[in-house]
Design an enzyme around this catalytic site. Structure first.
Site, PDB file in Angstrom:
ATOM      1  N   PRO A   1       0.809  -1.212   0.000  1.00 17.83           N
ATOM      2  CA  PRO A   1       0.000   0.000   0.000  1.00 17.83           C
ATOM      3  C   PRO A   1       0.842   1.262   0.000  1.00 17.83           C
ATOM      4  O   PRO A   1       1.762   1.410   0.782  1.00 17.83           O
ATOM      5  CB  PRO A   1      -0.818  -0.118   1.294  1.00 17.83           C
ATOM      6  CG  PRO A   1      -0.069  -1.077   2.143  1.00 17.83           C
ATOM      7  CD  PRO A   1       0.640  -1.990   1.213  1.00 17.83           C
ATOM      8  N   GLU A   2       0.547   2.158  -0.903  1.00 23.91           N
ATOM      9  CA  GLU A   2       1.107   3.505  -0.851  1.00 23.91           C
ATOM     10  C   GLU A   2      -0.054   4.439  -0.533  1.00 23.91           C
ATOM     11  O   GLU A   2      -1.155   3.990  -0.237  1.00 23.91           O
ATOM     12  CB  GLU A   2       1.800   3.845  -2.170  1.00 23.91           C
ATOM     13  CG  GLU A   2       2.990   2.906  -2.394  1.00 23.91           C
ATOM     14  CD  GLU A   2       4.109   3.490  -3.234  1.00 23.91           C
ATOM     15  OE1 GLU A   2       4.380   4.693  -3.119  1.00 23.91           O
ATOM     16  OE2 GLU A   2       4.706   2.725  -3.997  1.00 23.91           O
TER      17      GLU A   2
ATOM     18  N   ARG B   1       3.070 -10.198   6.769  1.00 25.11           N
ATOM     19  CA  ARG B   1       4.481  -9.990   7.132  1.00 25.11           C
ATOM     20  C   ARG B   1       4.676  -9.227   8.438  1.00 25.11           C
ATOM     21  O   ARG B   1       5.807  -9.002   8.848  1.00 25.11           O
ATOM     22  CB  ARG B   1       5.191  -9.259   5.998  1.00 25.11           C
ATOM     23  CG  ARG B   1       5.262 -10.101   4.738  1.00 25.11           C
ATOM     24  CD  ARG B   1       5.937  -9.366   3.597  1.00 25.11           C
ATOM     25  NE  ARG B   1       5.384  -9.825   2.335  1.00 25.11           N
ATOM     26  CZ  ARG B   1       5.659  -9.298   1.161  1.00 25.11           C
ATOM     27  NH1 ARG B   1       6.482  -8.285   1.077  1.00 25.11           N
ATOM     28  NH2 ARG B   1       5.121  -9.775   0.065  1.00 25.11           N
TER      29      ARG B   1
ATOM     30  N   LYS C   1       0.994   7.563   5.286  1.00 27.67           N
ATOM     31  CA  LYS C   1       0.476   6.203   5.264  1.00 27.67           C
ATOM     32  C   LYS C   1      -0.062   5.755   6.607  1.00 27.67           C
ATOM     33  O   LYS C   1      -0.414   4.592   6.789  1.00 27.67           O
ATOM     34  CB  LYS C   1       1.574   5.240   4.798  1.00 27.67           C
ATOM     35  CG  LYS C   1       2.023   5.526   3.373  1.00 27.67           C
ATOM     36  CD  LYS C   1       3.186   4.656   2.996  1.00 27.67           C
ATOM     37  CE  LYS C   1       3.751   5.122   1.664  1.00 27.67           C
ATOM     38  NZ  LYS C   1       4.992   4.449   1.337  1.00 27.67           N
TER      39      LYS C   1
ATOM     40  N   ARG D   1      16.425  -2.759  -1.779  1.00 27.25           N
ATOM     41  CA  ARG D   1      15.276  -2.943  -2.661  1.00 27.25           C
ATOM     42  C   ARG D   1      15.725  -2.627  -4.083  1.00 27.25           C
ATOM     43  O   ARG D   1      16.873  -2.879  -4.428  1.00 27.25           O
ATOM     44  CB  ARG D   1      14.068  -2.127  -2.200  1.00 27.25           C
ATOM     45  CG  ARG D   1      14.329  -0.672  -1.937  1.00 27.25           C
ATOM     46  CD  ARG D   1      13.297  -0.064  -0.998  1.00 27.25           C
ATOM     47  NE  ARG D   1      13.557  -0.425   0.386  1.00 27.25           N
ATOM     48  CZ  ARG D   1      12.967   0.151   1.417  1.00 27.25           C
ATOM     49  NH1 ARG D   1      12.071   1.085   1.219  1.00 27.25           N
ATOM     50  NH2 ARG D   1      13.251  -0.199   2.646  1.00 27.25           N
TER      51      ARG D   1
ATOM     52  N   HIS E   1      -3.687 -15.044   8.265  1.00 29.94           N
ATOM     53  CA  HIS E   1      -2.810 -14.084   8.923  1.00 29.94           C
ATOM     54  C   HIS E   1      -3.592 -13.056   9.737  1.00 29.94           C
ATOM     55  O   HIS E   1      -3.156 -11.916   9.878  1.00 29.94           O
ATOM     56  CB  HIS E   1      -1.921 -13.401   7.880  1.00 29.94           C
ATOM     57  CG  HIS E   1      -1.112 -14.376   7.087  1.00 29.94           C
ATOM     58  ND1 HIS E   1      -0.116 -15.136   7.654  1.00 29.94           N
ATOM     59  CD2 HIS E   1      -1.165 -14.744   5.782  1.00 29.94           C
ATOM     60  CE1 HIS E   1       0.417 -15.926   6.724  1.00 29.94           C
ATOM     61  NE2 HIS E   1      -0.213 -15.711   5.583  1.00 29.94           N
TER      62      HIS E   1
END
Length: 287
Positions: free
Chosen positions: A2-3, A116, A61, A272, A95
DNA sequence: CGTGGCCCCTGATTGC
DNA sequence: TGCAATCAGGGGCCAC
């Protein structure tokens, strides 16, 4: 991943489906998901129980919902976090990390699902005197570029002051919030700026152009309901948004640049990747 | 203090 | 086939 546009979609979902409801029970199924709550999982659950969740706010965010008693529930989706509003009694997701049920007859509950566990929930007091009740951990988070109060001139001045490179600056949430790895690459491609360009060399028109492109990328994504590359991102009602086919740089290694046809390159960067067109976005000389 | 780099985490994918 | 390495990345934290 998500941005900002995705997080805004989630905020709207929370505002519609969760704000105004009174919490009945809170179950923390994974300690790490409340690690930013200093007093621990039991305290988190206890303080939330019986509270009415207020209006859904967003800064960059981060999301937060004020409670009646000065505290706010702060949420960050991290890499893989989702808020799902599901019928109570539906089987738990693999999850599922935090379950919040409500003391009303709507029959739905709020689920925080996060594969995660980079995201999380916590309760915090506001920065004293802040008009929006900004929670403490968000005090250093800058406004985002689609916030009407974002100060373009101040941002440009900050870039000139810094001794760093442009992509680092775009990901520095204290300068500008809501820009992540994907949209940074997209905006830099549109502006024809290499990610290692020193910020000190930015001119006012260049900064203005960059901000325009960031806003366009975000606006396009928001109009499309958020970006997604896989099922990790799901909005508050469990619907995926898709925007990836309109990306120009990110994830397009070896595919032709849509402007000049030169193959897009990928470079390891900060654990990254950075994607760029070597012709449209030439490597700065001094790097 | 400013800047850069490491690391938290899980699952899909890739390589041998 | 099976196991290990790699990759994805927001952002706090720490070292220099």
């Amino acid at each position: 991943m998500p941005e900002l546009p995705e997080v805004e979609v989630v905020r709207r979902g929370l505002a519609r489906w969760v704000s105004g409801r009174k919490v009945d029970e809170v179950t923390v199924l994974h300690q790490r998901s409340v690690r930013r709550h200093p007093a621990g999982a039991e305290d988190f659950a206890k303080r939330l129980q019986g509270a009415v969740l207020g209006q859904a706010h967003r800064r960059g965010k981060y999301l937060w919902l004020p409670l009646a008693d000065d505290l706010s529930m702060v949420a960050h989706l991290g890499m893989s976090g989702q808020f799902l509003v599901r019928p109570a009694g539906e089987p738990a997701e693999t999850h599922l990390r935090v379950r919040i049920t409500f003391a009303d007859a709507l029959g739905t509950e709020l689920r925080f699902v996060d594969q995660r566990t980079f995201g999380g929930l916590s309760l915090h007091e506001p920065v004293p005197g802040d008009p929006e009740g900004l929670p403490y951990p968000l005090a250093h988070i800058a406004r985002d570029p689609i916030d009407p109060a974002f100060d373009d001139d101040a941002f440009h001045a900050a870039l000139r002051r810094k001794r760093t490179t442009i992509k680092r600056a775009l990901l520095d949430q204290s300068l500008i919030s809501g820009v992540g790895n994907i949209y940074a690459d997209e905006a830099l491609w549109r502006t024809r700026l290499h990610y290692e360009r020193p910020t000190a060399g930015m001119t006012r028109p260049r900064t203005a152009e960059l901000l325009t492109h960031i806003r366009e990328v975000m606006g396009d994504a928001l109009a499309a309901g958020g970006t997604s590359f896989d099922s990790l991102y799901v909005n508050v009602n469990g619907e995926s948004g898709y925007f990836d086919r309109s990306l120009d740089a990110y994830g397009r290694e070896d595919r032709p640049c849509r402007r000049c046809g030169t193959p897009i390159r990928r470079r390891p960067w900060m654990n990254r990747s950075s994607y760029f067109c070597p012709r449209c976005q030439p490597v700065p000389r001094a790097s």
